[in-house]
Design a protein around this motif. Structure first.
Motif, PDB file in Angstrom:
ATOM      1  N   ASP A 223       0.830  -1.209   0.000  1.00 47.95           N
ATOM      2  CA  ASP A 223       0.000   0.000   0.000  1.00 47.95           C
ATOM      3  C   ASP A 223       0.862   1.256   0.000  1.00 47.95           C
ATOM      4  OD1 ASP A 223      -2.382  -1.339  -0.089  1.00 47.95           O
ATOM      5  OD2 ASP A 223      -2.735  -1.283   2.072  1.00 47.95           O
ATOM      6  N   GLU A 224       1.981   1.241   0.723  1.00 46.85           N
ATOM      7  CA  GLU A 224       2.851   2.416   0.765  1.00 46.85           C
ATOM      8  C   GLU A 224       3.584   2.624  -0.550  1.00 46.85           C
ATOM      9  OE1 GLU A 224       4.331   2.979   5.331  1.00 46.85           O
ATOM     10  OE2 GLU A 224       4.923   1.104   4.344  1.00 46.85           O
ATOM     11  N   GLU A 226       2.372   1.696  -3.520  1.00 43.58           N
ATOM     12  CA  GLU A 226       1.371   2.161  -4.479  1.00 43.58           C
ATOM     13  C   GLU A 226       0.964   3.573  -4.067  1.00 43.58           C
ATOM     14  OE1 GLU A 226      -1.747  -0.734  -4.477  1.00 43.58           O
ATOM     15  OE2 GLU A 226      -0.563  -2.218  -5.562  1.00 43.58           O
ATOM     16  N   VAL A 228      -0.589   5.850  -5.451  1.00 42.98           N
ATOM     17  CA  VAL A 228      -1.945   6.256  -5.804  1.00 42.98           C
ATOM     18  C   VAL A 228      -2.852   5.039  -5.720  1.00 42.98           C
ATOM     19  CG1 VAL A 228      -1.133   8.076  -7.356  1.00 42.98           C
ATOM     20  CG2 VAL A 228      -1.623   5.808  -8.270  1.00 42.98           C
ATOM     21  N   LYS A 229      -4.137   5.291  -5.625  1.00 39.81           N
ATOM     22  CA  LYS A 229      -5.111   4.214  -5.662  1.00 39.81           C
ATOM     23  C   LYS A 229      -5.792   4.219  -7.033  1.00 39.81           C
ATOM     24  CE  LYS A 229      -3.964   2.982  -1.634  1.00 39.81           C
ATOM     25  NZ  LYS A 229      -3.056   1.810  -1.522  1.00 39.81           N
ATOM     26  N   MET A 230      -5.636   3.127  -7.743  1.00 37.75           N
ATOM     27  CA  MET A 230      -6.122   3.051  -9.113  1.00 37.75           C
ATOM     28  C   MET A 230      -7.642   3.021  -9.142  1.00 37.75           C
ATOM     29  SD  MET A 230      -5.073   0.288 -12.034  1.00 37.75           S
ATOM     30  CE  MET A 230      -6.026  -1.048 -11.331  1.00 37.75           C
ATOM     31  N   SER A 231      -8.233   3.836 -10.007  1.00 39.92           N
ATOM     32  CA  SER A 231      -9.686   3.860 -10.150  1.00 39.92           C
ATOM     33  C   SER A 231     -10.117   2.794 -11.152  1.00 39.92           C
ATOM     34  CB  SER A 231     -10.151   5.238 -10.625  1.00 39.92           C
ATOM     35  OG  SER A 231      -9.709   5.477 -11.956  1.00 39.92           O
ATOM     36  N   GLN A 234      -9.442   3.789 -14.766  1.00 41.75           N
ATOM     37  CA  GLN A 234      -8.104   4.353 -14.968  1.00 41.75           C
ATOM     38  C   GLN A 234      -7.708   4.330 -16.443  1.00 41.75           C
ATOM     39  OE1 GLN A 234      -6.592   5.385 -12.174  1.00 41.75           O
ATOM     40  NE2 GLN A 234      -4.446   5.713 -12.666  1.00 41.75           N
ATOM     41  N   ARG A 410      -0.795   1.261 -11.131  1.00 42.72           N
ATOM     42  CA  ARG A 410      -0.873   0.955  -9.705  1.00 42.72           C
ATOM     43  C   ARG A 410       0.086   1.781  -8.874  1.00 42.72           C
ATOM     44  NH1 ARG A 410      -0.809  -5.418  -8.507  1.00 42.72           N
ATOM     45  NH2 ARG A 410      -0.668  -4.559  -6.396  1.00 42.72           N
ATOM     46  N   THR A 411       1.261   2.054  -9.403  1.00 39.15           N
ATOM     47  CA  THR A 411       2.277   2.752  -8.613  1.00 39.15           C
ATOM     48  C   THR A 411       2.170   4.266  -8.718  1.00 39.15           C
ATOM     49  OG1 THR A 411       3.865   2.698 -10.442  1.00 39.15           O
ATOM     50  CG2 THR A 411       3.869   0.824  -8.916  1.00 39.15           C
TER      51      THR A 411
END
Length: 458
Positions: A223-224, A226, A228-231, A234, A410-411
């Motif tokens: 999580d750290e 990545e 951003v959080k992918m929509s 996207q 993802r990143t």
């Protein structure tokens, strides 16, 4: 990155395993160094190479790819092994033993290469992710496979998308693309000399006392990493800067430095490209509300530095493993979002200063903490490099029409490569609103650059 093929246009035709060619190789254990360990929880690097082939030749091409993969794995045999998280001495390693193999998936996909690999409009990440394979899990020791390959025939034209997924703990971009160049030469035939043999020796990385244990205790979670959080919707789009435009950036930076009475930053072609994109990115963020309320707050930029030549003692250029560390630039959000030369100068100066500092003193003891802080405050990072020459990965049927790093969705990184037409190309993955804002800011910045150059030459 999960994919659901139940209702997609992807049809998996065959899943095979490919072992290194020749007699069985002896078992091998490569303990992870601290430079490998920092990537143990990282999402895998997913690239897809698009090739114009044509229906009559697609079957032959896929067969050649599969056969030559075995030859390349003979040289890069650790990639046929797997990551072991649980070992007798407690130190994760890359373990290979006879019989280990790489999964090779053959699939069909109802799509046109010109749509999937377009330079003219954003593409849905949900489509592109169908073209990259997932890594198998090695349940016995808590690890995972290191390499997986998928050849997808695009119907009805018969072009080919070659998806390659690599676990980042196995090697950095220099190592993985060296493997790809070796595989391409093996496929193309005996007329091409093989690239230099990789150096497979983790003991070449000197580790200061206590550093490995420090990394173990402070590893970044998935999580750290990545950022951003992918929509679900996207997008991924390609933006190109020509050699002339990049020279224009350098000229603008030199002119702004002279106007300010300052020594200009070391603005290489890479720094010019990264600074241009970062300033556009921050203006787009400001448009969508990020940073508008607190323009003085810092934001960060991370570009990987290849330390092979900088370590003491130096590591061979052909070292197979991770030998990269972060160069971190920082600037105020408001300054970066300024239009014209102001924002561009701020971006390029911050990136150049970060690279200069990283080369002079890597500061390995604080790397994890500094990256975590950057991620928490807002960061744009870089995946790939023009030095990797991904557009030279020619398996004997011509260079790729397009190369994408799908995993940047993802990143949150920007994907960087040499341009097929000179200059540099950048892949950006954003949600629809963010992509629309970035495209506007990029187009406005290119127009300003053109006007600025025209004015300067009068």
């Amino acid at each position: 990155m999960a994919r659901d093929t139940s209702s997609s246009r992807l049809r998996v035709l065959d899943t095979a395993v490919v072992t290194p060619s020749g007699p069985p190789l002896p078992p091998s254990s490569l303990p992870l160094t601290f430079l490998d360990l920092q990537w143990i929880h990282s999402p895998p690097v997913e690239r897809v190479f698009f090739y114009h082939i044509g229906a009559p030749h697609a079957d032959l091409v896929v067969s050649s790819l599969k056969a030559s993969l075995s030859t390349a794995l003979r040289v890069f045999f650790p990639l046929a092994g797997h990551l072991r998280v649980t070992t007798a001495n407690g130190r994760p390693d890359i373990f290979y033993e006879p019989g280990d193999a790489v999964t090779f998936t053959l699939a069909e996909y109802d799509a046109d290469l010109s749509d999937l690999a377009s330079d003219h409009h954003p593409r849905q990440v949900a489509e592109l992710v169908q073209l990259v394979p997932r890594l198998r899990h090695a349940d016995a020791d808590g690890g995972a496979a290191l390499l997986s390959v998928q050849a997808t025939v695009l119907l009805p034209r018969g072009d080919v998308a070659l998806g390659v997924t690599v676990h980042h703990a196995a090697c950095d971009g220099a190592g993985s693309t060296s493997f790809l160049h070796t595989w391409a030469v093996a496929c193309a035939g005996p007329d091409r000399p093989l690239p230099p043999t990789p150096v497979i020796d983790r003991t070449l990385i000197a580790e200061p006392a206590g550093l490995y244990e420090h990394y173990t205790k402070n590893l970044m979670s998935t999580d750290e990493i990545e950022f951003v959080k992918m929509s679900p919707d996207q997008l991924l789009a390609t933006f190109t800067l020509s050699s002339e435009q990049l020279q224009g950036v350098k000229d603008a930076i030199a002119g702004e430095a002279a106007r300010r009475g300052q020594t200009p930053p070391r603005c290489s072609t890479l720094v010019a490209a990264l600074g241009f994109v970062w300033s556009c990115y921050r203006r787009a963020k400001a448009e969508t509300g990020d940073g508008a309320a607190d323009p003085e707050s810092p934001t960060y930029f991370i570009v990987p530095v290849d330390y092979r030549q900088w370590l003491k003692p130096p590591v061979p250029a052909t070292y197979l493993g991770n030998c990269i560390g972060p160069a971190i630039g920082a600037a105020a959000k408001g300054e970066l979002a300024s239009a014209g030369a102001d924002g561009l100068f701020t971006a390029c100066a911050a990136i150049a200063a970060g690279i200069e500092k990283a080369v002079a003193s890597p500061e390995w003891e604080t790397t994890v903490e500094r990256v975590k802080e950057a991620g928490a405050r807002g960061v744009l990072s870089v995946a790939g490099s023009p030095r990797l020459r991904v557009y030279d990965v020619d398996f004997g049927f011509g260079p790729p029409a397009k190369v994408e790093i799908v995993s940047v969705a993802r990143t949150g990184a920007m994907a960087v490569a040499e341009s097929r037409r000179g200059g540099m190309e950048v892949g950006m993955s954003l949600p629809p609103a963010g992509m629309a804002a970035f495209r506007r800011c990029f187009a406005d910045a290119v127009a300003w650059l053109s006007t600025s150059r025209s004015t300067d030459t009068r």
